[in-house]
Design an enzyme around this catalytic site. Structure first.
Site, short mmCIF file in Angstrom:
data_model
loop_
_atom_site.label_atom_id
_atom_site.label_comp_id
_atom_site.label_asym_id
_atom_site.label_seq_id
_atom_site.Cartn_x
_atom_site.Cartn_y
_atom_site.Cartn_z
N HIS A 53 -12.76 100.35 37.41
CA HIS A 53 -13.59 101.23 36.57
C HIS A 53 -12.77 102.18 35.70
O HIS A 53 -13.32 102.81 34.80
CB HIS A 53 -14.53 102.07 37.45
CG HIS A 53 -15.54 101.27 38.21
ND1 HIS A 53 -16.46 100.45 37.59
CD2 HIS A 53 -15.77 101.14 39.54
CE1 HIS A 53 -17.21 99.86 38.51
NE2 HIS A 53 -16.81 100.26 39.71
N ASP A 100 -15.80 91.78 41.89
CA ASP A 100 -16.39 92.95 42.55
C ASP A 100 -17.89 93.02 42.21
O ASP A 100 -18.31 92.57 41.13
CB ASP A 100 -15.68 94.22 42.06
CG ASP A 100 -16.11 95.48 42.79
OD1 ASP A 100 -15.39 95.91 43.69
OD2 ASP A 100 -17.19 96.04 42.44
N HIS A 160 -19.55 95.47 41.25
CA HIS A 160 -19.79 96.35 40.10
C HIS A 160 -19.05 95.86 38.86
O HIS A 160 -17.92 95.37 38.97
CB HIS A 160 -19.36 97.78 40.44
CG HIS A 160 -20.01 98.33 41.67
ND1 HIS A 160 -19.45 98.25 42.93
CD2 HIS A 160 -21.21 98.94 41.84
CE1 HIS A 160 -20.25 98.81 43.83
NE2 HIS A 160 -21.34 99.23 43.19
N ASP A 184 -17.58 93.83 47.91
CA ASP A 184 -18.88 94.48 48.03
C ASP A 184 -20.03 93.55 47.61
O ASP A 184 -21.19 93.99 47.57
CB ASP A 184 -18.92 95.82 47.28
CG ASP A 184 -18.21 95.79 45.95
OD1 ASP A 184 -17.85 94.69 45.48
OD2 ASP A 184 -18.03 96.88 45.37
C1 OKP Z 1 -16.51 101.16 42.95
B1 OKP Z 1 -16.10 99.70 43.02
C2 OKP Z 1 -23.13 105.49 45.62
C3 OKP Z 1 -23.26 105.61 44.12
C4 OKP Z 1 -22.33 104.68 43.42
C5 OKP Z 1 -20.08 104.50 42.51
C6 OKP Z 1 -19.77 103.15 43.02
C7 OKP Z 1 -18.36 102.75 42.64
C8 OKP Z 1 -17.98 101.40 43.10
N1 OKP Z 1 -23.21 106.78 46.24
N2 OKP Z 1 -21.04 105.26 43.28
O1 OKP Z 1 -16.54 98.90 41.95
O2 OKP Z 1 -16.39 99.05 44.25
ZN ZN Z 2 -17.58 97.60 43.51
#
Ligand code: OKP
Ligand code: ZN
Length: 348
Positions: A163, A199, A201, A288
């Protein structure tokens, strides 16, 4: 494969992140990496190595000088404001939205934190810069191993990276391991590099770093940003710009997506990497996508991950893995090593 682990990762341990208006415990915890290290004791996948330090010039290939300076000094500035701040993490609370200027870094510390970030979920702590720098060193060392002829290498580090953009942190990320590895592969002689981000996200930071470049293809399979973090990027119609037009591919999938559909997206991604004629591959490896992940929405199972590794190995490209998300802490070691095992036992 050589596995470059981050001996400094524990120095980054956030106390809290902002979630629905409250500070809650961080998901991105040191135990995540400990579980992967532990699983590697049971199922060794290669030599475990600490990386040599990363020269600042190599970080500047991806990140701006003013952002790196900010990260290097942020903690000291925070504590200089008030010694009591040492008991708290740095989190932003104000950001330059559209129409504001980002070319004049404010003297005010809080305003500068906002300038260099995009969420309030990414705590910066006393040890963050050290952990992030050594993590970047892992990514660079993994790229160097592949440039020297290794089939693959793994940057086993946290905090994650995908990110983080040229001059912003967010999504638990500070320095973009995958982007640093891809750039290092280019600088070491690879003509075309592909980044295939698995990932949950969207890899917004990596996409942004390479969006106008034709030499690095960025592909990401992720939860649809209409409902999933990071929300403001990752749609299918983002295909690159300028020289980079056609060298970004987003494959958003709805919450609840299972392995068959996910694997079909992976095959689409792989076909694009082949069409691009990449001569090296970077895989930001987030776990994830797992059914048990507490902040994500796909339903992959542990037994699915070896097949992911097999598919990636069958591409036949020199490959750098970087460790990204995966917050089902007890299973993240098994799932990570499952991917590596599938990769290791498959030949192109
Ligand atoms: C990072 B990676 C949860 C809200 C989401 C950000 C997620 C970041 C993911 N409390 N917060 O891509 O695994
Ligand atoms: Zn992620």
């Amino acid at each position: 494969m050589k596995i470059f682990h981050n001996p400094d990762h524990r120095a980054h341990s956030g106390r809290h992140e902002m979630y629905r208006g409250r500070l809650v415990a961080c998901h991105e915890v040191p135990a995540r990496l400990d579980h992967v290290m532990n699983e590697l004791q049971h199922r060794p996948m290669g030599e475990l190595l600490a990386p040599p330090p990363a020269p600042r010039a190599r970080l500047e290939r991806v990140h701006s000088a003013r952002y790196l300076d900010f990260l290097a000094h942020a903690w000291n500035e925070w504590v200089a404001q008030d010694p009591a701040n040492a008991e708290m993490d740095v989190l932003p609370s104000v950001w330059p939205a559209r129409g504001f200027r980002s070319d004049v870094p404010p003297d005010n510390f809080s305003a500068r934190v906002g300038l260099f970030s995009f969420d309030a979920g990414t705590p910066l702590t006393a040890g963050t810069w050290q952990a992030a720098q050594t993590g970047a060193a892992c990514a660079l060392a993994a790229a160097d191993a592949v440039l020297a002829g290794d089939r693959s290498a793994f940057a086993l580090t946290r905090p994650p990276g995908h990110h983080a953009g040229p001059d912003f942190l967010g999504g638990y990320c500070f320095l973009n391991s995958g982007a640093l590895a891809a750039q290092a592969l280019r600088d070491g002689g690879a003509q075309r590099v592909a980044v295939l981000d698995v990932d949950y996200h969207h890899g917004n930071g990596t996409q942004t770093v390479f969006y106008d470049r034709a030499d690095v293809l960025t592909v990401s399979i992720h939860g649809d940003p209409r409902t999933e973090y990071p929300f403001y990027l990752g749609h299918a119609d983002e295909t690159g710009e300028g020289n980079g037009l056609g060298t970004n591919l987003n494959l958003p999938l709805p919450r609840g997506t299972g392995f068959d559909t996910w694997l079909a997206a992976l095959d689409t991604a792989i076909a694009r990497v082949h069409a691009f004629r990449a001569d090296a591959l970077v895989v930001p490896l987030g776990l994830d996508s797992f059914e048990g992940d507490p902040i994500s929405g796909f339903t992959l199972r542990s037994a699915d991950y070896p097949r992911v590794g097999e598919r990636l190995a069958a591409m036949g490209l020199p490959t750098v893995f970087t460790f990204e998300g995966g917050y089902a802490v007890a299973e993240v070691g098994i799932n990570t090593v499952n991917v590596l095992e599938g990769f290791q036992h498959t030949r192109a």
